[in-house]
Scaffold this active site. Structure first.
Site, PDB file in Angstrom:
ATOM      1  N   ASP A  13       0.816  -1.224   0.000  1.00 41.77           N
ATOM      2  CA  ASP A  13       0.000   0.000   0.000  1.00 41.77           C
ATOM      3  C   ASP A  13       0.846   1.270   0.000  1.00 41.77           C
ATOM      4  O   ASP A  13       0.423   2.321   0.495  1.00 41.77           O
ATOM      5  CB  ASP A  13      -0.956   0.021   1.210  1.00 41.77           C
ATOM      6  N   LYS A  16       1.856   2.170  -5.124  1.00 40.85           N
ATOM      7  CA  LYS A  16       2.418   1.649  -6.375  1.00 40.85           C
ATOM      8  C   LYS A  16       1.509   1.962  -7.574  1.00 40.85           C
ATOM      9  O   LYS A  16       1.976   2.364  -8.628  1.00 40.85           O
ATOM     10  CB  LYS A  16       2.621   0.129  -6.259  1.00 40.85           C
ATOM     11  N   GLY A  40      -4.587  -4.104  -3.853  1.00 41.01           N
ATOM     12  CA  GLY A  40      -5.574  -3.065  -4.133  1.00 41.01           C
ATOM     13  C   GLY A  40      -4.781  -1.828  -4.499  1.00 41.01           C
ATOM     14  O   GLY A  40      -4.153  -1.224  -3.632  1.00 41.01           O
ATOM     15  N   HIS A  41      -4.723  -1.516  -5.780  1.00 37.89           N
ATOM     16  CA  HIS A  41      -3.899  -0.391  -6.250  1.00 37.89           C
ATOM     17  C   HIS A  41      -4.824   0.755  -6.655  1.00 37.89           C
ATOM     18  O   HIS A  41      -5.623   0.621  -7.578  1.00 37.89           O
ATOM     19  CB  HIS A  41      -3.021  -0.842  -7.430  1.00 37.89           C
ATOM     20  N   GLN A 221       1.995  -5.944  -3.284  1.00 38.05           N
ATOM     21  CA  GLN A 221       2.438  -6.070  -1.886  1.00 38.05           C
ATOM     22  C   GLN A 221       3.738  -5.265  -1.693  1.00 38.05           C
ATOM     23  O   GLN A 221       3.932  -4.280  -2.368  1.00 38.05           O
ATOM     24  CB  GLN A 221       2.604  -7.541  -1.481  1.00 38.05           C
TER      25      GLN A 221
END
Ligand code: GDP
Ligand code: IMO
Ligand code: MG
Length: 424
Positions: A13, A16, A40-41, A221
């Site tokens: 988080d 990225k 979750g980007h 990650q």
């Protein structure tokens, strides 16, 4: 041509997704190399916010090809939901999104097994995202997995065998579950997958490189969640480090060019496991509130703390980071002072390297610096940076022996400041 790799240096988080979106115009192709819908980007531009889980973050920039590599694990049901939402908002994926036939499939029973294993661990649970990541990679490595390419031949039989094996395990765990809805959506996802280009992505990427095309590899990650180098066993089940781009895309190590290491100006972690600089006080709560530190996938509260230079040095070493990108600097805008952890005290002894075990007895040693007390969110050039912020950055650069090339001062695509380089 070489590939550049962009990856997280902390516990995920870091931001990225935002940076991949910003850098995509410089590349022909963006490729995800590991992880799955545990990621979750988040991207924000033109007043819209998108959260990507399996689809690479280069998908919003023009007609760039985006590849889901062999190192990724894919849940067809979640993929369908994600892709359909993008298509509904006017983004055509069919021609631009290529999926490796060697990527492994997350089965409905993998998700159930993830929950069952977590329940069995009780208080020692990892705090996974519940997306079936661990069980899917376990099946991959134990040579029991199903791959995207399998959906093209004799699939029913292979699926039934894998499901039966999982059911046996779930029975032995006495785990109650209902698979009906999950399986229905999953089968619809399998049909949906067939409309995409299912490719041998290692050939595709190497041919593109031969033709002089540029590729950005997007990590998911972060290094502290890497299955080898992270805070084991509180990690994910893939190699999140730079070498993961080699195995997750079929790119040779001598083809790696720049390695962009993404870090927050502070640090967060979601799920269980050690976090030496975690703040349990009002400061931690303030960072969470200002930084909106809640999981993009699970909505869980992210634990917050000061930046940890011991862990970052380690991450820079194992990844061969060539440039740093510092995110969420604006979140610290209002603090009187900011801190950076420069060493750990373990049983009274001060160490400056990342030790084998950070699970217990680590006391962070901090350097405290004046805060900048300035709203940075509207800044557009490093010329506007306050003196105290420059001092904070210089300190980090000298400790980490790596230049900070980009500073992010807000979630929007536009709130990104590329610093001058020597040749400017
Ligand atoms: P990722 O998984 O590494 O892509 O990061 P996430 O999307 O899970 O979490 C990063 C969060 O921070 C998202 O909500 C972003 O919109 C937000 N974000 C990214 N960069 C910045 C920044 O510079 N400042 C602030 N305030 N928010 C940011
Ligand atoms: P992005 O790509 C933050 C964490 C989970 C848990 C551990 C194992 O958005 O940075 P898993 O479901 O992978 O088996 O969970 O890893 N985790 C993440 N934390 N960001 C992520 O992804 C994460 N993906 C997994 O919270 O502690
Ligand atoms: Mg995330």
């Amino acid at each position: 041509m070489k590939v550049d790799v962009l990856l997280g240096l902390q516990w995920g988080d870091e931001g990225k997704g935002k940076v991949v979106d910003v850098l995509t115009p410089n590349y022909d192709v963006v490729a995800r190399f590991q992880g799955g819908p545990n990621a979750g980007h988040t991207l924000e531009f033109e007043g819209q916010k998108y959260v990507l889980r399996s689809i690479p973050s280069g998908i919003f920039q023009g007609d760039k090809v985006n590849i889901i590599g062999n190192g990724v694990v894919l849940d067809p049901a979640l993929f369908k939901a994600e892709a359909e939402a993008l298509e509904a908002s006017g983004h055509d994926l069919k021609e631009r999104l290529h999926i490796s036939k060697k990527a492994h499939l997350i089965l409905p029973t993998h998700r159930i097994l993830d929950a069952a294993y977590e329940a069995a661990k009780g208080a020692a649970k990892v705090g996974t995202t519940g997306k079936g990541i661990g069980p899917t990679y376990t099946d991959k490595v134990s040579r029991n997995g199903l791959r995207v390419g399998d959906i093209l031949h004799d699939f029913e039989k292979k699926y039934a065998a894998a499901k039966a094996r999982h059911e046996q395990i779930l029975k032995s765990l006495n785990y109650e579950y209902d698979i009906t809805q999950l399986e229905k959506e999953w089968m619809e996802g399998i049909e949906y997958l067939k409309r995409f280009h299912l490719v041998d992505s290692e050939h595709e990427i190497n041919n593109l490189l031969k033709d002089g095309k540029s590729v950005l590899c997007e990590g998911a990650q972060g290094t502290m969640l890497d299955v080898d180098f992270g805070s084991y066993p509180f990690v994910t089940s893939s190699n999140t480090v730079c070498a993961g781009a080699c195995t997750g895309l079929g790119v040779a190590p001598n083809k790696i060019g720049e390695v962009f290491g993404i870090m927050k100006a502070y640090c967060t972690r979601v799920g269980s496991g050690p976090f030496p600089t975690e703040l349990f006080d009002e400061t931690g709560k303030t960072i969470r509130a200002i930084g909106h530190e809640y999981g993009a996938v699970t909505g869980r509260e992210r634990r917050c703390g000061w930046i940890d230079l011991v862990a970052l040095k380690y991450a820079i070493m194992v990844n061969g980071v060539t440039q740093l990108i510092m995110m969420k600097s604006d979140v610290l805008d209002g603090f009187d002072t900011v801190k950076a952890c420069v060493s750990y005290k373990v049983n009274g002894e001060e160490i400056d390297y990342f030790p084998y075990d950070i699970n217990e007895g680590i006391e962070p040693v901090y350097v405290e610096m004046p805060g900048w007390k300035t709203d940075m969110t509207k800044m557009t050039s490093e010329d506007e940076f306050p003196e105290e912020f420059n001092a904070y950055m210089s300190f980090l650069e000298s400790e980490l022996e790596t230049p900070i090339k980009i500073v992010s001062v807000g979630p929007d695509r536009e709130q990104t400041i590329v610093r001058y380089t020597e040749k400017d």
